[in-house]
Design a protein around this motif. Structure first.
Motif, PDB file in Angstrom:
ATOM      1  N   GLU A  15      49.389  33.536  43.299  1.00 28.33           N
ATOM      2  CA  GLU A  15      48.950  33.643  41.976  1.00 28.33           C
ATOM      3  C   GLU A  15      47.235  33.733  41.936  1.00 28.33           C
ATOM      4  O   GLU A  15      46.835  34.613  41.300  1.00 28.33           O
ATOM      5  CB  GLU A  15      49.276  32.431  41.129  1.00 28.33           C
ATOM      6  N   ILE A  16      46.610  32.880  42.678  1.00 27.76           N
ATOM      7  CA  ILE A  16      45.262  33.038  42.750  1.00 27.76           C
ATOM      8  C   ILE A  16      44.906  34.450  43.367  1.00 27.76           C
ATOM      9  O   ILE A  16      43.785  35.093  42.789  1.00 27.76           O
ATOM     10  CB  ILE A  16      44.684  31.772  43.651  1.00 27.76           C
ATOM     11  N   LEU A  17      45.323  34.938  44.463  1.00 24.74           N
ATOM     12  CA  LEU A  17      45.056  36.238  44.987  1.00 24.74           C
ATOM     13  C   LEU A  17      45.427  37.211  43.929  1.00 24.74           C
ATOM     14  O   LEU A  17      44.527  38.266  43.943  1.00 24.74           O
ATOM     15  CB  LEU A  17      45.971  36.420  46.273  1.00 24.74           C
ATOM     16  N   ALA A  18      46.415  37.336  43.311  1.00 25.11           N
ATOM     17  CA  ALA A  18      46.676  38.302  42.248  1.00 25.11           C
ATOM     18  C   ALA A  18      45.541  38.356  41.031  1.00 25.11           C
ATOM     19  O   ALA A  18      45.135  39.318  40.540  1.00 25.11           O
ATOM     20  CB  ALA A  18      48.112  38.206  41.495  1.00 25.11           C
ATOM     21  N   MET A  19      44.995  37.161  40.715  1.00 27.84           N
ATOM     22  CA  MET A  19      44.252  37.032  39.627  1.00 27.84           C
ATOM     23  C   MET A  19      42.950  37.504  40.270  1.00 27.84           C
ATOM     24  O   MET A  19      42.007  38.065  39.430  1.00 27.84           O
ATOM     25  CB  MET A  19      43.968  35.422  39.150  1.00 27.84           C
ATOM     26  N   GLN A  20      42.754  37.090  41.240  1.00 27.55           N
ATOM     27  CA  GLN A  20      41.368  37.576  42.197  1.00 27.55           C
ATOM     28  C   GLN A  20      41.279  39.092  42.302  1.00 27.55           C
ATOM     29  O   GLN A  20      40.183  39.490  42.022  1.00 27.55           O
ATOM     30  CB  GLN A  20      41.252  36.758  43.535  1.00 27.55           C
ATOM     31  N   LYS A  21      42.343  39.474  42.700  1.00 24.96           N
ATOM     32  CA  LYS A  21      42.341  41.043  42.842  1.00 24.96           C
ATOM     33  C   LYS A  21      42.158  41.883  41.590  1.00 24.96           C
ATOM     34  O   LYS A  21      41.250  42.559  41.418  1.00 24.96           O
ATOM     35  CB  LYS A  21      43.663  41.680  43.469  1.00 24.96           C
ATOM     36  N   ASP A  22      42.885  41.299  40.558  1.00 26.26           N
ATOM     37  CA  ASP A  22      42.627  41.909  39.231  1.00 26.26           C
ATOM     38  C   ASP A  22      41.026  41.772  38.589  1.00 26.26           C
ATOM     39  O   ASP A  22      40.520  42.667  38.198  1.00 26.26           O
ATOM     40  CB  ASP A  22      43.391  41.182  38.095  1.00 26.26           C
ATOM     41  N   ALA A  23      40.499  40.569  38.921  1.00 29.28           N
ATOM     42  CA  ALA A  23      39.033  40.226  38.427  1.00 29.28           C
ATOM     43  C   ALA A  23      38.035  41.016  39.083  1.00 29.28           C
ATOM     44  O   ALA A  23      36.983  41.456  38.555  1.00 29.28           O
ATOM     45  CB  ALA A  23      38.944  38.708  38.426  1.00 29.28           C
ATOM     46  N   PHE A  24      38.257  41.273  40.450  1.00 24.61           N
ATOM     47  CA  PHE A  24      37.293  41.978  41.118  1.00 24.61           C
ATOM     48  C   PHE A  24      37.312  43.399  41.591  1.00 24.61           C
ATOM     49  O   PHE A  24      36.629  44.018  42.186  1.00 24.61           O
ATOM     50  CB  PHE A  24      37.027  41.256  42.545  1.00 24.61           C
ATOM     51  N   SER A  25      38.619  44.023  41.100  1.00 25.35           N
ATOM     52  CA  SER A  25      39.110  45.478  41.527  1.00 25.35           C
ATOM     53  C   SER A  25      38.123  46.507  40.895  1.00 25.35           C
ATOM     54  O   SER A  25      37.782  47.205  41.738  1.00 25.35           O
ATOM     55  CB  SER A  25      40.276  45.895  41.093  1.00 25.35           C
ATOM     56  N   ASP A  26      37.431  46.152  39.838  1.00 26.13           N
ATOM     57  CA  ASP A  26      36.433  47.295  39.470  1.00 26.13           C
ATOM     58  C   ASP A  26      35.107  47.122  40.389  1.00 26.13           C
ATOM     59  O   ASP A  26      34.525  48.382  40.426  1.00 26.13           O
ATOM     60  CB  ASP A  26      35.918  46.779  37.744  1.00 26.13           C
TER      61      ASP A  26
END
Length: 154
Positions: A15-26
């Motif tokens: 869950e942390i990794l999925a949220m992190q990927k979403d937050a930093f993808s831009d």
């Protein structure tokens, strides 16, 4: 606005990794920093961080909703405590949640003796830390031809 931190565990890694990927993808798309971006981190790396005895990974809750996370490295020694990373999900940004989360982390782990790095080219993020009392140390590290990191301390 109520913001609280809730400690995460190894079971929360996906869950942390999925949220992190979403937050930093831009930022990953903008700067192409494939070696350093939290959006390009592996599950193994996240699990490794969650297993470190000096790592405190917290979910950030605002108004009862999980809006992001913050990782604090606190070895409980004279070494500085480190924020790396902090992120708020895109749809919850610009509401003061990150500011409240950093203040809560400082309340929990001590107000002074902190360090962090951030992207030099992201002026808004630099201003965010400066408004919280963090001072630019003068140290800078080139990551690639598009970005560099700058270091702050408090």
């Amino acid at each position: 606005m109520e913001v609280r931190l809730q400690k995460a565990s190894r079971e929360d890694a996906e869950e942390i990794l999925a949220m992190q990927k979403d937050a930093f993808s831009d930022l990953l798309n903008k700067y192409k920093d494939y070696d350093t971006s939290p959006a390009n981190e592996s599950l193994d790396k996240t699990l490794e961080r969650l297993s470190q005895p000096y790592t405190y990974f917290y979910f950030i809750y605002a108004e009862g909703i999980k809006v992001g996370a913050i990782r604090i490295v606190d070895k409980k020694t004279e070494e500085p405590k480190i924020i790396s990373p902090i992120f708020i999900q895109p749809k919850y940004r610009n509401r003061g949640y990150a500011t409240s989360a950093v203040k809560e982390a400082e309340r929990m782990h001590g107000e002074f003796g902190w360090q962090l790095d951030t992207i030099a080219q992201e002026k808004e993020t630099r201003r965010f830390y400066e408004n919280l009392g963090y001072k630019f140390t003068g140290e800078k590290k080139e990551v690639n031809d598009k970005m560099s990191l700058v270091y702050y301390a408090k």
